[in-house]
Scaffold this active site. Structure first.
Site, mmCIF file in Angstrom:
data_model
loop_
_atom_site.group_PDB
_atom_site.id
_atom_site.type_symbol
_atom_site.label_atom_id
_atom_site.label_comp_id
_atom_site.label_asym_id
_atom_site.label_seq_id
_atom_site.Cartn_x
_atom_site.Cartn_y
_atom_site.Cartn_z
ATOM 1 N N ALA A 252 0.827 -1.212 0.000
ATOM 2 C CA ALA A 252 0.000 0.000 0.000
ATOM 3 C C ALA A 252 0.860 1.261 0.000
ATOM 4 C CB ALA A 252 -0.942 -0.021 1.195
ATOM 5 N N HIS A 253 0.185 2.406 0.002
ATOM 6 C CA HIS A 253 0.870 3.686 -0.127
ATOM 7 C C HIS A 253 1.751 3.992 1.083
ATOM 8 C CE1 HIS A 253 -3.154 5.549 1.462
ATOM 9 N NE2 HIS A 253 -2.555 4.847 2.383
ATOM 10 N N ASN A 254 2.872 4.647 0.780
ATOM 11 C CA ASN A 254 3.831 5.129 1.775
ATOM 12 C C ASN A 254 4.558 4.017 2.531
ATOM 13 O OD1 ASN A 254 1.528 7.496 1.796
ATOM 14 N ND2 ASN A 254 3.594 8.303 1.984
#
Length: 348
Positions: A252-254
């Protein structure tokens, strides 16, 4: 500022425009003509940035932010530091999304090429010596492809993407908002740089949180077929050098992944998790958001990481714990179940 290779910037905005856009409450003494140039997280913001704080758990980050202005609830207004403008609203993250979308209107609907692009390979794309683009591939504007790299059939490289030397991009893979190192293999059907799964409550239901970051993939990484690596929301998603990712993995993001880690199939890593160097995740391991897994950890298949792990040993079970402890607990439960069965059989 979001990387201009990938995002069209429409700023800056004045405080007056921000107040009008978000329907927030500004301090009476604020200069409405003051300019905010960009958005950032609390810890990364500087004197030209707008940020937000939604939860009391981030009160310490709010107290130390360098942002020029910040959206907060009325309850968090006392924690806003001197020099930062407190913009009070009942829905700080929603207000932040409205401003971010105004600054970067194309972020929610990423277009991989120029609207008028007719050819499969943009005229502004740059291909290194002996680079090969197979039939059906789409190469957007300002893409750079390094020497001897091969782009498979029907692959899509969005505008501004950079591919290093000696890379192999599989058939039907999609890469947007990403910088790829050298000697990287991305297998067929993989998706790199798509927007992360982020929504916030709004008066009309749920609003998409603009994803304004990138994906950074370092050298000698392999990404399996149909795996997905989402770009960061405000920062970057980073895959460290030499890491190997199996098929059907979701990152997922980051998320930040260290060097020389290995993820087996169907691993799922939630947003903003931090994975150290030389970490091994078995099949179907799940990692909760913002968790940290220390260097040289080994996590057994189907384990659930719901709290941070210091590293340096093997873990298993749900919630994940040192694997010897988990095995003892499983053995104890098995013996207890057998004893109960024996007692039940003895009853008249």
């Amino acid at each position: 500022m979001a990387d201009p290779r990938f995002y069209e910037y429409r700023g800056p905005l004045t405080i007056e425009e921000i107040v009008r856009l978000s329907s927030c409450e500004a301090p009476p003494s604020v200069q409405l003509a003051e300019v905010v140039r960009d958005v950032a997280s609390l810890d990364a913001a500087s004197a030209e940035h707008l940020s937000y704080c939604e939860r009391p758990t981030y009160r310490a980050a709010l107290a130390n932010t360098q942002a020029r202005a910040v959206f907060v609830s009325a309850a968090l207004r006392p924690a806003v530091p001197d020099g930062t403008i407190a913009l009070v609203t009942r829905m700080p993250q929603f207000a932040f999304c409205l401003v971010a979308s105004a600054l970067y209107p194309d972020a929610a609907n990423m277009i991989v090429g120029d609207r008028g692009q007719l050819s499969a390979i943009s005229k502004s794309a740059r291909l290194g010596p002996d680079a090969c683009v197979m039939p059906g591939a789409f190469i957007g504007p300002d893409v750079e492809i390094g020497a001897r790299s091969v782009i498979g059939p029907n692959a899509v490289l969005g505008r501004g993407v950079r591919i290093g030397q000696d890379c192999r991009i599989g058939a039907s893979a999609t890469i947007i908002c990403a910088l790829i190192g050298d000697h990287v293999t991305i297998k067929p059907g993989a998706r790199v740089g798509c927007d992360g799964f982020g929504f916030t409550p709004s008066p009309s239901g749920l609003t998409k949180v603009p994803q304004l970051g990138r994906v950074i993939i370092q050298d000698h990484v392999e990404i399996g077929a149909n795996s997905c690596i989402d770009r960061g929301a405000l920062g970057d998603t980073v895959i460290g050098e030499g890491t190997k990712i199996d098929n059907l993995v979701q990152i997922a993001h980051n998320v930040s992944v260290g060097r020389y880690s290995i993820f087996a199939s169907q691993v799922g890593i939630s947003g903003s998790a931090r994975i150290g160097d030389q970490v091994v995740l078995g099949g179907k391991v799940g990692v909760a958001d913002h968790m940290q897994i220390g260097h040289k950890s080994q996590v057994a298949a189907k384990a659930g990481v719901s709290h941070s792990l210091p590293g340096g040993e093997a873990y298993g079970g749900y919630p994940a714990r040192p694997i010897r402890q988990w095995r003892r607990e499983v053995a104890s439960l098995s013996r207890l179940a057998k004893r109960r069965k024996f007692d039940d059989e003895r009853e008249p």
